[in-house]
Design an enzyme around this catalytic site. Structure first.
Site, PDB file in Angstrom:
ATOM      1  N   SER A   1      -6.648  -0.891  -2.087  1.00 33.68           N
ATOM      2  CA  SER A   1      -6.190   0.490  -1.942  1.00 33.68           C
ATOM      3  C   SER A   1      -4.758   0.684  -2.435  1.00 33.68           C
ATOM      4  O   SER A   1      -4.350   1.811  -2.709  1.00 33.68           O
ATOM      5  CB  SER A   1      -6.299   0.920  -0.471  1.00 33.68           C
TER       6      SER A   1
ATOM      7  N   ASP B   1       1.156   2.450   0.523  1.00 40.79           N
ATOM      8  CA  ASP B   1      -0.248   2.545   0.928  1.00 40.79           C
ATOM      9  C   ASP B   1      -0.340   2.306   2.422  1.00 40.79           C
ATOM     10  O   ASP B   1       0.160   1.279   2.927  1.00 40.79           O
ATOM     11  CB  ASP B   1      -1.087   1.515   0.161  1.00 40.79           C
TER      12      ASP B   1
ATOM     13  N   THR C   1      -5.972  -2.829   1.431  1.00 42.15           N
ATOM     14  CA  THR C   1      -5.514  -4.132   0.927  1.00 42.15           C
ATOM     15  C   THR C   1      -4.716  -3.911  -0.347  1.00 42.15           C
ATOM     16  O   THR C   1      -4.983  -2.984  -1.102  1.00 42.15           O
ATOM     17  CB  THR C   1      -6.709  -5.067   0.625  1.00 42.15           C
TER      18      THR C   1
ATOM     19  N   SER D   1      -2.079  -1.017   3.648  1.00 40.03           N
ATOM     20  CA  SER D   1      -1.444  -2.311   3.381  1.00 40.03           C
ATOM     21  C   SER D   1      -0.170  -2.421   4.199  1.00 40.03           C
ATOM     22  O   SER D   1       0.500  -1.424   4.463  1.00 40.03           O
ATOM     23  CB  SER D   1      -1.119  -2.466   1.889  1.00 40.03           C
TER      24      SER D   1
ATOM     25  N   GLY E   1     -11.711  -5.592   0.188  1.00 38.31           N
ATOM     26  CA  GLY E   1     -13.007  -5.044   0.587  1.00 38.31           C
ATOM     27  C   GLY E   1     -13.332  -5.414   2.020  1.00 38.31           C
ATOM     28  O   GLY E   1     -12.449  -5.502   2.879  1.00 38.31           O
TER      29      GLY E   1
ATOM     30  N   ARG F   1      -2.241  -7.266   6.149  1.00 35.16           N
ATOM     31  CA  ARG F   1      -2.742  -6.275   7.117  1.00 35.16           C
ATOM     32  C   ARG F   1      -4.248  -6.140   6.990  1.00 35.16           C
ATOM     33  O   ARG F   1      -4.779  -5.926   5.904  1.00 35.16           O
ATOM     34  CB  ARG F   1      -2.077  -4.918   6.902  1.00 35.16           C
TER      35      ARG F   1
ATOM     36  N   LYS G   1      -5.750 -13.406   3.280  1.00 35.35           N
ATOM     37  CA  LYS G   1      -6.572 -12.815   2.230  1.00 35.35           C
ATOM     38  C   LYS G   1      -6.646 -13.675   0.971  1.00 35.35           C
ATOM     39  O   LYS G   1      -7.300 -13.298   0.016  1.00 35.35           O
ATOM     40  CB  LYS G   1      -6.039 -11.428   1.855  1.00 35.35           C
TER      41      LYS G   1
ATOM     42  N   ASP H   1      -1.157  -8.904   0.689  1.00 31.31           N
ATOM     43  CA  ASP H   1      -0.528  -8.524   1.945  1.00 31.31           C
ATOM     44  C   ASP H   1      -1.325  -9.137   3.091  1.00 31.31           C
ATOM     45  O   ASP H   1      -2.315  -9.843   2.859  1.00 31.31           O
ATOM     46  CB  ASP H   1      -0.461  -7.001   2.070  1.00 31.31           C
TER      47      ASP H   1
END
Length: 283
Positions: free
Chosen positions: A168, A205, A40, A208, A86, A58, A72, A56
């Protein structure tokens, strides 16, 4: 003589009845499954007239992309939103529980809920579970005291910041925020900065990806939920049709093997009768 047992209501909140069982299995030599990191990138900034939160879209389950367009950014109160990182289930359940408590608080007092009140309720709940609830939140809101932004970790620790990033993709997002944030920013500049920070997390990342969602919170419960604000990863368009005629690829070698149907260890024909397929009744 049969007895009727009274049904007991299950206890509220999260259940940890299997902790003793898991400890016994670990002591017997059974290894517990490894934790999988959910990818995330979430961030938020305070600007002159309010707060901008971004995330994001994903959702990952281990190494698999579970959802390309998940949500999110969670509603908490008319003047408060949360960006969650998380475990997805923990984030949804935590924010819904806190949202119901804050709604009761608003109805009892007849006033707008301060952001610090929501932060205190969330941190006290997470601290009771000692980090077993994998919820990492960035809470932003606007009340009579001005704009507020809190970073909340799973163990219950919180920080009040002018800008924040979690997940992340924190490192690339934070590098953009630290380089571009200024005090008393305009709304358009704040939205662009959050968009660039989320895009940096998306491109740097693996956890994400997909689109960028934004929430803009201003005074008097003025909230703009910008779903699909920007599509960072645009799918490419195939320019030509790639069709190859038969025989284009050369055959380097060819081997034919005969299969015996009568001699062992080959196959043996038992019957050559054609049996009709039974039709299943569907009416």
């Amino acid at each position: 003589m049969a007895t009727i047992a009274t049904m007991e209501m299950p206890a509220q909140g999260f259940s940890f009845e299997n902790c003793k069982r898991n400890a016994f299995l670990a002591g017997s030599g059974f290894k517990a499954p490894k934790m999988t990191k959910t990818g995330t990138t979430i961030c938020a900034v305070v600007f002159k007239d309010g707060v901008v939160l971004g995330a994001d879209t994903r959702s990952t389950g281990g190494d698999m992309v579970a959802d390309k367009n998940c949500q999110k950014l969670h509603y908490v109160a008319p003047n408060i939103y949360c960006a969650g990182a998380g475990t997805a289930a923990d984030c949804d359940k935590t924010t819904s529980n806190i949202s119901s408590q804050l709604e009761l608080h608003r109805l009892n007092t007849g006033r707008q809920v301060p952001v610090c009140t929501a932060n205190r309720i969330v941190k006290q709940m997470l601290f009771r579970y000692q980090g077993y609830i994998g919820t990492y939140l960035i809470m932003g809101g606007m009340d009579k005291y001005g704009p507020h932004l809190y970073e909340i970790a799973a163990h219950g620790s919180t920080s009040k910041l002018p800008f924040a990033a979690m997940g992340s993709g924190t490192l690339p997002a934070m590098s953009v925020l630290e380089g571009g944030w200024k005090k008393d920013m305009e709304e358009a500049d704040a939205k662009q900065l959050v968009r660039d920070a989320i895009a940096a997390g998306i491109f740097n990342d693996m956890g994400s990806g997909s689109n960028v969602d934004l929430v803009v919170i201003k005074a008097n419960d003025n909230v703009q939920y910008l779903r699909g604000y920007d599509e960072a990863n645009q799918k490419g368009v195939r320019r030509q049709k790639y069709k190859y005629a038969k025989g284009t690829t050369a055959v380097l070698s060819e081997k034919v093997r005969n299969i015996s149907l009568t001699e062992k260890p080959g196959f043996t024909i038992i019957s050559e009768d054609v049996r009709p397929v039974e039709v299943m009744e569907t009416s």
